[in-house]
Design a protein around this motif. Sequence first.
Motif, PDB file in Angstrom:
ATOM      1  N   LYS A 126      20.643 -98.620   5.063  1.00 56.83           N
ATOM      2  CA  LYS A 126      21.486 -98.375   6.231  1.00 56.83           C
ATOM      3  C   LYS A 126      20.926 -99.084   7.457  1.00 56.83           C
ATOM      4  O   LYS A 126      21.657 -99.685   8.252  1.00 56.83           O
ATOM      5  N   ARG A 127      19.596 -98.970   7.598  1.00 60.50           N
ATOM      6  CA  ARG A 127      18.939 -99.610   8.748  1.00 60.50           C
ATOM      7  C   ARG A 127      19.118-101.131   8.674  1.00 60.50           C
ATOM      8  O   ARG A 127      19.457-101.782   9.673  1.00 60.50           O
ATOM      9  N   LEU A 128      18.891-101.691   7.460  1.00 61.96           N
ATOM     10  CA  LEU A 128      19.025-103.138   7.290  1.00 61.96           C
ATOM     11  C   LEU A 128      20.474-103.575   7.468  1.00 61.96           C
ATOM     12  O   LEU A 128      20.749-104.651   7.986  1.00 61.96           O
ATOM     13  N   ARG A 129      21.421-102.704   7.011  1.00 59.57           N
ATOM     14  CA  ARG A 129      22.843-103.012   7.171  1.00 59.57           C
ATOM     15  C   ARG A 129      23.206-103.091   8.645  1.00 59.57           C
ATOM     16  O   ARG A 129      23.966-103.976   9.074  1.00 59.57           O
ATOM     17  N   LYS A 130      22.683-102.139   9.427  1.00 57.70           N
ATOM     18  CA  LYS A 130      22.953-102.158  10.867  1.00 57.70           C
ATOM     19  C   LYS A 130      22.410-103.431  11.502  1.00 57.70           C
ATOM     20  O   LYS A 130      23.056-104.048  12.349  1.00 57.70           O
ATOM     21  N   ILE A 131      21.191-103.806  11.056  1.00 61.11           N
ATOM     22  CA  ILE A 131      20.585-105.039  11.589  1.00 61.11           C
ATOM     23  C   ILE A 131      21.439-106.248  11.218  1.00 61.11           C
ATOM     24  O   ILE A 131      21.703-107.128  12.041  1.00 61.11           O
ATOM     25  N   ASP A 133      24.663-106.260  10.349  1.00 59.85           N
ATOM     26  CA  ASP A 133      25.955-106.206  11.056  1.00 59.85           C
ATOM     27  C   ASP A 133      25.805-106.680  12.496  1.00 59.85           C
ATOM     28  O   ASP A 133      26.665-107.405  13.014  1.00 59.85           O
ATOM     29  N   LYS A 134      24.713-106.249  13.119  1.00 62.76           N
ATOM     30  CA  LYS A 134      24.472-106.669  14.510  1.00 62.76           C
ATOM     31  C   LYS A 134      24.262-108.178  14.578  1.00 62.76           C
ATOM     32  O   LYS A 134      24.789-108.852  15.475  1.00 62.76           O
ATOM     33  N   ALA A 135      23.487-108.687  13.598  1.00 66.41           N
ATOM     34  CA  ALA A 135      23.243-110.143  13.563  1.00 66.41           C
ATOM     35  C   ALA A 135      24.550-110.889  13.337  1.00 66.41           C
ATOM     36  O   ALA A 135      24.799-111.944  13.936  1.00 66.41           O
ATOM     37  N   ASN A 136      25.414-110.318  12.470  1.00 63.68           N
ATOM     38  CA  ASN A 136      26.708-110.938  12.199  1.00 63.68           C
ATOM     39  C   ASN A 136      27.585-110.933  13.437  1.00 63.68           C
ATOM     40  O   ASN A 136      28.279-111.910  13.737  1.00 63.68           O
ATOM     41  N   GLU A 137      27.563-109.813  14.152  1.00 64.68           N
ATOM     42  CA  GLU A 137      28.337-109.718  15.391  1.00 64.68           C
ATOM     43  C   GLU A 137      27.837-110.716  16.419  1.00 64.68           C
ATOM     44  O   GLU A 137      28.622-111.372  17.120  1.00 64.68           O
ATOM     45  N   GLU A 138      26.504-110.831  16.505  1.00 65.44           N
ATOM     46  CA  GLU A 138      25.919-111.785  17.456  1.00 65.44           C
ATOM     47  C   GLU A 138      26.294-113.213  17.078  1.00 65.44           C
ATOM     48  O   GLU A 138      26.601-114.031  17.948  1.00 65.44           O
TER      49      GLU A 138
END
Length: 507
Positions: A126-131, A133-138
């Motif tokens: 979950k933590r890595l997914r959030k990271i 997803d955030k990287a993808n958004e960025e």
Amino acid sequence: MIPAKIEDVFLQLTTNFIGVITNIVAGKFAKSTFQIHDSIYTTCSFLEGTLDALEPLQPVTLEGMIIVSSSKEYNVDIDLFKSSDEISVLIHNRTNVYKIVSQLNQNRNDIFFIKRELAEKNEELKRLRKIADKANEEKSRFLAMMSHEIRNPLNVILGYSEMISEEEINEKVRQYSKLLSISGNNLKVIVNDILDLSRIEAGKLELINKPINIKEIAKNCVQNYSYQNKNEAVELFFNAENDIPDAVLGDYVRINQILSNLLSNAIKFTQKGKISIDVKKVSENKNTIKIAFLVSDSGRGMTKQQASKIFDEYQQNKKSDNRVFGGAGLGLSIVKHLLNAMNGKISVESKLDIGTVFITEIPFLKLKNSAVKELKTAEISTEKKLEGKRILVADDDALNQLIVAHILKKEKVLLTQVKDGLEALNVLKTTSFDLVLLDIHMPNITGEQLVQQKKNFHTSNREIPFLSLTANTTKEDVKRYKKIGFVDVISKPYTAIEFVKKINVNI
């Protein structure tokens, strides 16, 4: 009668009050170990003291005891009952049961630790997914920003190249203008391909199912490239079978993108001969029809090894292709992704120095006759003239203003131009227009802010169409613009034909 198997797992005997065995009542388990007149304490030493303490007529059970018989250890449960003259002893062999229970307990412990480990791993995921997803958004935000910054000057480059080519100039300047236009269009293709690939990787690619005329799409694609193709040694052709329906449900933009990519490749790698798009019916049932588009050329062709890799990302068959022809090697990869999303497929047949044929097959949903008539009516209704139409354009970029003025004056419109949103607001309060074009990023009042102030406009301007003129081309941007009051978006960079067509559709 007691079954033999049951007799093998128990033994019932009696003792006197001092533990001497007086009778073997039933059962065969460890029978040789227990003999009449022997002391039960010899085998069951744990019963010493227990027998003395038994209360009359009160049953007692001892679980998980260990006895040894014939040099083997057994797990047993023992039931004791004291009557007035003897003690009854029932010995159950529970060895297998305890082994199973022990194994179950071990498995339970193992499962507990596995579950705990899985829970920890899930939290980590979950933590890595959030990271991620955030990287993808960025990444998406960065690409959108870079796209905007590139598209604005690119619009100027392509716009002025088109304007220069219409002037009376010498052949050398015309050639320079052509090369400038080719480079600009190559850059436009690269920007679009990178954004499309980003959307596909992020799972944000969405298709639209609307009535479309697939023959017209293919025909227009050939005509557009015929105008662009300056090589007189190459002829472009279009052919469609008679049984191709007038309309089906599909995504106009993506079908055009697929055919344009394939046709663009054919033109790049064909120095002489012919290029064609053939539209054929593959199969049909009550609800769907499968159509094949064959894009053929007489170009340099490919080996089998090259053809097997042609749909990979960033793939180009020669190292010099990028320098000579431009592009990033993403076009065919994106074509394959688009076809996969449409449940279609693509294949290639090629012979070195003879030519290549790309075959795409796409299933389309069929339309009812009433929907086909509506589509034809809509096509006719879009053919309008702009002469005499009053159009306001607000853009703070003087170079873009000149391009817009050049295009619209050729259409003989009554054009008013202002340099920011505040000037546009003042004009909209006093002068009536048929259509308004607003740049999004303007000083004082932005295009977004202005379109939301319709209540302050002159009454006649409150219901007219407002179009966004912008380099922000993401789906989210377009959706937001339409939500706040724009009827449509003209995306930079644009050609004069695209620009006029978009206005015609909305005016």
